[in-house]
Design an enzyme around this catalytic site. Structure first.
Site, PDB file in Angstrom:
ATOM      1  CE  LYS A   9      -1.183  29.812  57.220  1.00  0.00           C
ATOM      2  NZ  LYS A   9      -2.129  28.996  58.029  1.00  0.00           N
ATOM      3  CE1 TYR A  49      -0.176  30.264  62.958  1.00  0.00           C
ATOM      4  CE2 TYR A  49       1.391  28.709  62.020  1.00  0.00           C
ATOM      5  CZ  TYR A  49       0.359  29.633  61.857  1.00  0.00           C
ATOM      6  OH  TYR A  49      -0.135  29.904  60.600  1.00  0.00           O
ATOM      7  CG  PHE A  57      -3.627  21.033  65.269  1.00  0.00           C
ATOM      8  CD1 PHE A  57      -3.005  22.193  64.817  1.00  0.00           C
ATOM      9  CD2 PHE A  57      -4.721  21.146  66.113  1.00  0.00           C
ATOM     10  CE1 PHE A  57      -3.466  23.447  65.200  1.00  0.00           C
ATOM     11  CE2 PHE A  57      -5.191  22.395  66.506  1.00  0.00           C
ATOM     12  CZ  PHE A  57      -4.558  23.548  66.050  1.00  0.00           C
ATOM     13  NE  ARG A  85      -8.264  37.159  61.160  1.00  0.00           N
ATOM     14  CZ  ARG A  85      -7.732  36.076  61.663  1.00  0.00           C
ATOM     15  NH1 ARG A  85      -6.503  35.686  61.311  1.00  0.00           N
ATOM     16  NH2 ARG A  85      -8.382  35.299  62.478  1.00  0.00           N
ATOM     17  CB  THR A  91      -9.382  28.907  60.527  1.00  0.00           C
ATOM     18  OG1 THR A  91      -9.261  30.051  61.382  1.00  0.00           O
ATOM     19  CG2 THR A  91      -8.116  28.070  60.603  1.00  0.00           C
ATOM     20  NE  ARG A 102      -6.927  31.186  55.944  1.00  0.00           N
ATOM     21  CZ  ARG A 102      -6.799  31.577  57.207  1.00  0.00           C
ATOM     22  NH1 ARG A 102      -7.860  31.947  57.910  1.00  0.00           N
ATOM     23  NH2 ARG A 102      -5.611  31.607  57.762  1.00  0.00           N
ATOM     24  CG  ASN A 112      -5.316  28.063  56.481  1.00  0.00           C
ATOM     25  OD1 ASN A 112      -4.109  28.249  56.400  1.00  0.00           O
ATOM     26  ND2 ASN A 112      -5.987  28.211  57.606  1.00  0.00           N
ATOM     27  CG  HIS A 115      -0.555  34.422  59.594  1.00  0.00           C
ATOM     28  ND1 HIS A 115      -1.233  34.065  60.730  1.00  0.00           N
ATOM     29  CD2 HIS A 115       0.009  35.642  59.842  1.00  0.00           C
ATOM     30  CE1 HIS A 115      -1.083  35.016  61.644  1.00  0.00           C
ATOM     31  NE2 HIS A 115      -0.331  35.981  61.129  1.00  0.00           N
ATOM     32  CD  GLU A 126       0.966  37.954  63.713  1.00  0.00           C
ATOM     33  OE1 GLU A 126       0.496  38.377  62.639  1.00  0.00           O
ATOM     34  OE2 GLU A 126       0.373  37.123  64.431  1.00  0.00           O
TER      35      GLU A 126
HETATM   36  P1  IDP Z   1      -6.146  31.757  61.592  1.00  0.00           P
HETATM   37  O1  IDP Z   1      -4.998  31.405  60.687  1.00  0.00           O
HETATM   38  O2  IDP Z   1      -7.455  31.801  60.851  1.00  0.00           O
HETATM   39  O3  IDP Z   1      -5.900  33.014  62.420  1.00  0.00           O
HETATM   40  P2  IDP Z   1      -5.576  30.187  64.016  1.00  0.00           P
HETATM   41  O4  IDP Z   1      -6.606  29.616  64.921  1.00  0.00           O
HETATM   42  O5  IDP Z   1      -4.734  31.310  64.507  1.00  0.00           O
HETATM   43  O6  IDP Z   1      -6.335  30.550  62.642  1.00  0.00           O
HETATM   44  O7  IDP Z   1      -4.629  28.964  63.596  1.00  0.00           O
HETATM   45  C1  IDP Z   1      -3.420  29.204  62.931  1.00  0.00           C
HETATM   46  C2  IDP Z   1      -3.250  28.155  61.848  1.00  0.00           C
HETATM   47  O8  IDP Z   1      -3.156  26.867  62.452  1.00  0.00           O
HETATM   48  C3  IDP Z   1      -4.425  28.041  60.882  1.00  0.00           C
HETATM   49  O9  IDP Z   1      -4.394  28.999  59.842  1.00  0.00           O
HETATM   50  C4  IDP Z   1      -4.251  26.625  60.363  1.00  0.00           C
HETATM   51  O10 IDP Z   1      -3.253  26.567  59.348  1.00  0.00           O
HETATM   52  C5  IDP Z   1      -3.743  25.890  61.596  1.00  0.00           C
HETATM   53  N1  IDP Z   1      -4.840  25.241  62.334  1.00  0.00           N
HETATM   54  C6  IDP Z   1      -5.758  25.823  63.142  1.00  0.00           C
HETATM   55  N2  IDP Z   1      -6.602  24.912  63.661  1.00  0.00           N
HETATM   56  C7  IDP Z   1      -6.198  23.709  63.150  1.00  0.00           C
HETATM   57  C8  IDP Z   1      -6.674  22.351  63.323  1.00  0.00           C
HETATM   58  O11 IDP Z   1      -7.635  22.077  64.043  1.00  0.00           O
HETATM   59  N3  IDP Z   1      -5.997  21.386  62.636  1.00  0.00           N
HETATM   60  C9  IDP Z   1      -4.920  21.668  61.837  1.00  0.00           C
HETATM   61  N4  IDP Z   1      -4.451  22.912  61.665  1.00  0.00           N
HETATM   62  C10 IDP Z   1      -5.074  23.918  62.306  1.00  0.00           C
HETATM   63 MG    MG Z   2      -4.510  33.322  63.924  1.00  0.00          MG
END
Ligand code: IDP
Ligand code: MG
Length: 154
Positions: A9, A49, A57, A85, A91, A102, A112, A115, A126
């Site tokens: 990212k 996404y 957000f 993973r 996350t 992370r 973070n 992805h 993907e």
């Molecule tokens: P992941 O990346 O661990 O699979 P996901 O729930 O798929 O997590 O969310 C995708 C991305 O969206 C996260 O990596 C993060 O960058 C962002 N994200 C997820 N939840 C939040 C939030 O509550 N606030 C801001 N960004 C978020």
């Molecule tokens: Mg995800």
């Protein structure tokens, strides 16, 4: 062998951690089978996404993902989806275990660093979203016999 999809990212690219994160995958014994730098469009972000587009957000997430180019990776190995993973960590970087990407480089729920696909079916979707078939290379690492034991590498 399985191939998973990883995105470095803007929080990784801007902090000049590309080499550091790539090094972790390579040192683990995973193989880089596709790699390209790209600027994410609104369209690809909304697809990638899709599960988050209705969240409050999302505009902030989209802006953070378009703040600079990203690096898309296809990464191969036995059980690569689950292995990557686990290496990624949860996350929220503040909650991610030390030793994960992370957990070692992020203090944020949003910024973070990486992805990583969360299932083999999503990995296939993907990879097809970000790479043309000819951009993913199927080759054998010269070190394969030292990365896997006999009969382990299917
Ligand atoms: P992941 O990346 O661990 O699979 P996901 O729930 O798929 O997590 O969310 C995708 C991305 O969206 C996260 O990596 C993060 O960058 C962002 N994200 C997820 N939840 C939040 C939030 O509550 N606030 C801001 N960004 C978020
Ligand atoms: Mg995800």
């Amino acid at each position: 062998m399985e191939t998973t999809f990883v995105l470095l990212k803007p929080s990784c690219v801007q902090r000049q951690l590309i080499g550091e994160v790539l090094n972790r995958f390579e040192r683990r014994g995973l193989r880089i089978s596709g790699m390209k730098m790209m600027q994410l469009s609104d369209e690809i972000l909304r697809e990638h996404y899709a599960h988050l587009v209705d969240r409050p957000f999302f505009p902030s997430l989209a802006a953070s993902m378009q703040a600079s180019p990203v690096v898309a990776l296809a990464i191969s190995g036995v059980d690569a989806v689950q292995v990557v993973r686990t290496m990624t960590g949860v996350t929220n970087g503040r909650e991610a275990a030390p030793g994960t990407i992370r957990g070692d480089y992020s203090m944020s729920n949003q910024q973070n660093i990486v992805h990583a696909s969360d299932s083999t079916s999503n990995a296939a979707i993907e990879l097809a979203r970000f790479f043309r078939p000819e951009e993913i290379f199927d080759y054998t690492s010269g070190m394969q016999g030292y990365i896997y034991g006999e009969g382990e590498c299917k």
